[in-house]
Write a protein that holds these residues in place. Structure first.
Motif, short mmCIF file in Angstrom:
data_model
loop_
_atom_site.label_atom_id
_atom_site.label_comp_id
_atom_site.label_asym_id
_atom_site.label_seq_id
_atom_site.Cartn_x
_atom_site.Cartn_y
_atom_site.Cartn_z
N PRO A 1 0.81 -1.23 0.00
CA PRO A 1 0.00 0.00 0.00
C PRO A 1 0.84 1.27 0.00
O PRO A 1 0.48 2.26 -0.66
CB PRO A 1 -0.82 -0.14 1.29
CG PRO A 1 -0.96 -1.63 1.46
CD PRO A 1 0.36 -2.19 1.02
N ALA B 1 1.10 3.99 -3.16
CA ALA B 1 0.29 5.15 -2.78
C ALA B 1 0.40 6.34 -3.74
O ALA B 1 -0.59 7.04 -3.98
CB ALA B 1 0.63 5.58 -1.36
N GLN C 1 -4.24 2.80 -5.11
CA GLN C 1 -4.43 1.95 -3.93
C GLN C 1 -4.31 0.48 -4.30
O GLN C 1 -4.68 0.07 -5.41
CB GLN C 1 -5.82 2.16 -3.32
CG GLN C 1 -6.06 3.52 -2.69
CD GLN C 1 -7.50 3.62 -2.22
OE1 GLN C 1 -8.35 4.11 -2.95
NE2 GLN C 1 -7.77 3.13 -1.02
#
Length: 203
Positions: free
Chosen positions: A30, A34, A38
């Protein structure tokens, strides 16, 4: 007396050799993804909506959710695309491994400012200006298992890339994304450059 004979083939300048840029696979987490979007993983039924869910923006048109069959892909690309008006979700129906090349959005005013040195590189989109993605900013991710990627609006992406003869993907975007919001930069044409997955079997 006959004039000089001009041969069109001889008059054409030879094409410069293509440069192949090998892209190492960046570990998909994640945090690492980022800047581009996502990573969405399975969750137990009954939970409440939160930041772990895909944060979608489908407000500029009619959403389109469909199964997209891709065939005869390779682990190489020479074009990269962005959609400025919507987020996009991509995932493998059968959880088979696939790759996606990405770069952060470069839309001027929204995500990027430009200095005078870069001004000649500015390109026109549909109601906005943008810069082509810098080669050094392109990242490559491998997606495995039951998870999907949500791309921020404006994120550059190339793929899905895979080694199977064909694969099915679920795709969430807008009904007219491919017709009115599909901006592509051609590295082969503009920079004599192609990209390829580095060591696909070892990652």
């Amino acid at each position: 007396m006959a004039g000089p004979q001009i041969c069109d083939e001889a008059a054409e300048a030879p094409s410069p050799p293509l440069r192949t840029v090998m892209l190492p696979v960046t570990d998909l987490t994640p945090d690492s993804f980022a800047p581009f979007g996502q990573v969405v993983d399975p969750q137990l039924d009954g939970g409440r909506f939160g930041p772990h869910d895909a944060q979608l923006d489908l407000t500029r048109g009619t959403p389109r959710f469909y199964l997209m069959r891709l065939q005869n892909r390779t682990l190489q690309f020479d074009r990269i695309t962005h959609h400025a008006k919507t987020t996009q979700c991509l995932g493998s129906v059968n959880s088979l491994p696939w790759y996606l090349g990405v770069a952060q959005p470069t839309i001027l005013g929204a995500t990027e400012t430009v200095d005078l040195q870069k001004r000649p590189e500015v390109l026109k989109g549909d109601g906005y200006d943008y810069l082509p993605p810098a080669v050094e900013n392109i990242r490559l991710f491998k997606v495995e298992g039951p998870r999907f990627l949500k791309l921020h609006a404006g994120t550059w992406h190339a793929g899905p890339l895979f080694e199977e003869p064909w694969m099915d993907f679920y795709n969430l975007e807008l009904s007219n994304t491919n017709e009115t919001d599909h901006t592509t930069y051609n590295f082969k044409k503009n920079k004599d450059m192609v990209f390829e997955v580095e060591n696909p079997c070892s990652c």
